[in-house]
Structures are given as C-alpha cells and as structure tokens.
Design an enzyme around this catalytic site. Structure first.
Site, mmCIF file in Angstrom:
data_model
loop_
_atom_site.group_PDB
_atom_site.id
_atom_site.type_symbol
_atom_site.label_atom_id
_atom_site.label_comp_id
_atom_site.label_asym_id
_atom_site.label_seq_id
_atom_site.Cartn_x
_atom_site.Cartn_y
_atom_site.Cartn_z
ATOM 1 N N THR A 1 29.753 -18.914 86.300
ATOM 2 C CA THR A 1 29.300 -17.621 85.596
ATOM 3 C C THR A 1 30.688 -16.996 85.340
ATOM 4 O O THR A 1 31.421 -17.113 86.253
ATOM 5 C CB THR A 1 28.346 -17.064 86.408
ATOM 6 O OG1 THR A 1 28.269 -15.441 86.204
ATOM 7 C CG2 THR A 1 28.732 -16.943 87.901
ATOM 8 N N GLY A 2 30.488 -15.985 84.323
ATOM 9 C CA GLY A 2 31.852 -15.230 84.247
ATOM 10 C C GLY A 2 32.172 -14.968 82.869
ATOM 11 O O GLY A 2 31.453 -15.361 81.928
ATOM 12 N N THR B 1 24.328 -13.533 85.014
ATOM 13 C CA THR B 1 23.866 -14.871 84.303
ATOM 14 C C THR B 1 23.406 -15.695 85.715
ATOM 15 O O THR B 1 23.865 -15.396 86.800
ATOM 16 C CB THR B 1 25.134 -15.739 84.048
ATOM 17 O OG1 THR B 1 25.511 -15.017 82.827
ATOM 18 C CG2 THR B 1 24.955 -17.097 83.775
ATOM 19 N N GLY C 1 32.709 -16.084 79.527
ATOM 20 C CA GLY C 1 32.882 -17.256 78.904
ATOM 21 C C GLY C 1 33.776 -18.010 78.289
ATOM 22 O O GLY C 1 33.894 -19.396 78.279
ATOM 23 N N GLY D 1 28.261 -18.495 74.508
ATOM 24 C CA GLY D 1 28.992 -18.553 75.806
ATOM 25 C C GLY D 1 29.357 -19.962 76.449
ATOM 26 O O GLY D 1 28.972 -21.048 75.711
ATOM 27 N N ASP D 2 29.750 -19.935 77.568
ATOM 28 C CA ASP D 2 30.103 -21.268 78.167
ATOM 29 C C ASP D 2 28.745 -22.135 78.771
ATOM 30 O O ASP D 2 28.773 -23.050 79.032
ATOM 31 C CB ASP D 2 30.890 -21.198 79.585
ATOM 32 C CG ASP D 2 30.411 -20.243 80.382
ATOM 33 O OD1 ASP D 2 30.011 -19.338 80.077
ATOM 34 O OD2 ASP D 2 30.357 -20.559 81.667
ATOM 35 N N ARG E 1 28.005 -15.289 68.699
ATOM 36 C CA ARG E 1 28.731 -15.668 69.899
ATOM 37 C C ARG E 1 27.760 -16.565 70.878
ATOM 38 O O ARG E 1 26.661 -16.261 71.404
ATOM 39 C CB ARG E 1 29.365 -14.630 70.489
ATOM 40 C CG ARG E 1 30.129 -14.832 71.655
ATOM 41 C CD ARG E 1 29.564 -14.783 72.949
ATOM 42 N NE ARG E 1 30.614 -14.948 74.149
ATOM 43 C CZ ARG E 1 30.123 -15.190 75.600
ATOM 44 N NH1 ARG E 1 28.791 -15.249 75.811
ATOM 45 N NH2 ARG E 1 30.955 -15.144 76.271
HETATM 46 N N1 ASP Z 1 29.229 -16.957 81.385
HETATM 47 C C1 ASP Z 1 28.291 -15.943 80.614
HETATM 48 C C2 ASP Z 1 28.717 -15.805 79.268
HETATM 49 O O1 ASP Z 1 29.978 -15.939 78.773
HETATM 50 C C3 ASP Z 1 28.344 -14.519 81.067
HETATM 51 C C4 ASP Z 1 28.146 -14.389 82.813
HETATM 52 O O2 ASP Z 1 28.259 -15.489 83.339
HETATM 53 O O3 ASP Z 1 28.198 -13.289 82.940
HETATM 54 O O4 ASP Z 1 28.067 -16.146 78.347
#
Ligand code: ASP
Length: 343
Positions: free
Chosen positions: A262-263, A211, A265, A241-242, A239
C-alpha cells in the site's frame, strides 16, 4: 586441543545463528496478516470512536479469514473472505468508500495470487463490481487471462454472476469531501504555477488512504496474497496503480512469501516491490523482515511513501512502513488477534 577449539567455535557459531534467527521472528506462527492502508495516521487525529471502528473492522476481517483457514479452506478463500469485509466497510479506500477520480468516479483495482501454483488474477478500473477481489479471483480461475480492465472486466464479472451495483453505491461523504479538498488544493497550486506537485493524490497529500490487502497461510502450507483499492484521489486518464499489477502491489510464492503493498503506487510499480521482496528471499536467502525492509528502503530512496505486509511460509511476519501509520492486523495459529495503527 585443536579439536576442542573447533568444537567450541562451532557451538558458539551455531548459538549465534540460533539467536539471530530468533531476533528475526517473534517465535509466533501467524496465519494471516491484513492492512487497511498506509498514510498520515496519527493518534492525535484519531477519536476513540474512529479508532474502535477501525479496530472492529480489521478484527472482523481477520476472524473471517481465520475461519476459512481453520475449516481447512485455502489461503485464497481466506484472503477473499477478509478483503470482502474491508471492501464492504466504508472506512477503507476499497469497494464502498473508494476514492474519486478527477472525473468524480470510482474506478477500482484488485488482484489475487496463489503461492502454490503462481496462479494470479486481477481487475483494473472496474466501476460496477461490488467486490473487486471476487472479480480478481474469477479472472484467475475462469478467464484464461491474468488481468482484465475497464468495461470488459465489468462485463466479465457480471457474466460470471458477481454482484453488480450502481456506481453510486461506492460514494461516501468522507471520500467525496477529501476529493473536493484535493481539487481545491490543486487549483491553488495551478494558480501558483506549481504543476509538478499537483495531482499526486492521496498518499502524498494525506487526504485519504485505506487500500486494503491480505496475506494468508493455510493448513496445507500454501500462501496467498490479495490487494484491493480505489487507487489515488483525483487520479486521471485511466490511471492504474500497483495493487492490480502482479509483482508490483501483490505477489505470492510458496517458496518465499505472500506480499501486499500500500502506498504511492507509481513507486511500487517502478520498484516491482512485491516481487522484489520474494526475489531477495529466493536469491539472496534474506529473511522476510530483512527483504521487506530492504524493498521499502529502495522505494523511499526513489521518493515513495507507503508500506507493505508480508508473511513467509513459516508464519513469520513483516509489516514495515515509512508513513506515520498503517492500519494493520494479524492473527496467529491459536486465533489471537493483534491490531495496530501507529508507529
Ligand atoms: N497503492 C495504491 C495505488 O497507488 C494506493 C494506496 O495504497 O493507498 O493505487
């Protein structure tokens, strides 16, 4: 004598505060920070060629953003310029190179926010917009809304004149292969009856990350934040994400900081992570480093993994993460680029 003691105590106290303040910052003023995703990024798994490619892409993105800032453009212009470079690069999970949904499609999310006015825009689940960050910006500036999703968002972007591509444009071999790997691992887990650990996607099983996000501070002192992503590999049921959720993955407020996450979500949404960094700074008077660390700690406690980047109104930076690495870089007022990947 009493007065002398008071003066001595006060001076010592002031010196301590000054030192503590210095310890919180590098003393350098940064104008832009970017990330290219957090995950299982280890030096031992990296080739020199791959490392150079990531360094080059991150450096170019920082330079493009910096050019905007130096020419007197806004932090929003800088964010957009930097993120377009990362979306166009197949190395990252945003734009070209995005991860695949369970149905083998690419559904992209992005958001942008301007710290001066608290204006914000986001798109979720777009499938034909070459640069989702540009769509998010147009939502902010032209739609009268904050968040558009799915085919409506695609239509809005097309009508607004953004570059439209065939969905096959986003396909890369690396993303496809990692999707196939996740499908395979899932079918093994399903056979074993381990439904709970299935489908958790990219960050957890480290199949693909990347991301992208950017935070910037322009010459007028205005902050902005932006994030763009393909989400998580094998995501299902539309779905989201954040990243496109204002306050979860993306937030900017001139009073406090600009933040891009990032992570995994779901944990960032439940933690309202980006806004929490800002709230801790605004209401608890925390510095950007302490607030960012606190929020990541809360996410970790819930079981979430990832990282975030934050830039405050004075150019102080925080880039905490709890994975083995996070692609990240920053550029200071004098144009000096720093790029990091590992712990
Ligand atoms: N945060 C992103 C999501 O959950 C994914 C990522 O940051 O790798 O969509």
């Amino acid at each position: 004598m009493k007065n002398k003691t008071i003066i001595l105590v006060t001076t010592t106290l002031l010196a301590c505060i000054a030192l503590f303040g210095q310890a919180q910052t590098t003393g350098k003023k940064y104008v832009m920070v970017i990330h290219g995703g957090a995950g299982n990024i280890l030096k031992k798994n990296m080739t020199a060629v791959k490392e150079a490619a990531y360094t080059q892409a991150l450096t170019l993105a920082l330079q493009k953003g910096y050019e905007q800032i130096m020419s007197g453009k806004t932090s929003v212009d800088a964010i957009q310029a930097a993120i377009i470079i990362l979306e166009d690069s197949p190395l990252f999970n945003a734009g070209k190179g995005a991860v695949f949904t369970h149905e083998g499609r690419n559904e992209l999310d992005a958001a942008i926010m301007y710290g001066s006015t608290l204006a914000a825009g986001a798109v979720a689940g777009v499938t034909i917009v070459k640069n989702p960050i540009s769509a998010a910006r147009l939502v902010m500036e032209k739609s009268g809304h904050v968040m558009l999703a799915g085919s409506g968002a695609d239509k809005f972007a097309a009508a607004a004149g953004l570059e439209i591509v065939d969905p096959s444009y986003f396909w890369t071999k690396e993303s496809w292969d990692s999707f196939q790997g996740v499908l395979k691992a899932d079918s093994v887990k399903q056979a074993q009856g381990n439904m709970k650990s299935m489908n958790r996607g990219a960050v957890n099983n480290d199949s693909k990350f990347g991301t992208v996000g950017a935070v910037a501070l322009d010459k007028a002192g205005n902050l902005a934040a932006g994030t763009s992503t393909g989400g998580m590999t094998n995501k299902k049921f539309g779905r989201i994400g954040d990243a496109p959720i204002i306050g979860a993955g993306t937030y900017a407020n001139n009073k406090t900081a600009a933040i891009s996450c990032t992570g995994w979500g779901e944990f960032y949404i439940r933690s309202v992570a980006a806004y929490d960094v800002s709230a801790l700074m605004e209401y608890s008077r925390m510095k950007v480093a302490a607030a960012s660390k606190t929020v990541l700690g809360k996410i970790q406690k819930l079981g979430g993994t990832g990282g975030l980047i934050a830039l405050d109104k004075n150019g102080n930076v925080a880039t905490p993460f709890n994975t083995s690495g996070m692609y990240r870089g920053m550029i200071s007022e004098d144009g000096k680029v720093e790029v990091y990947m590992y712990k």
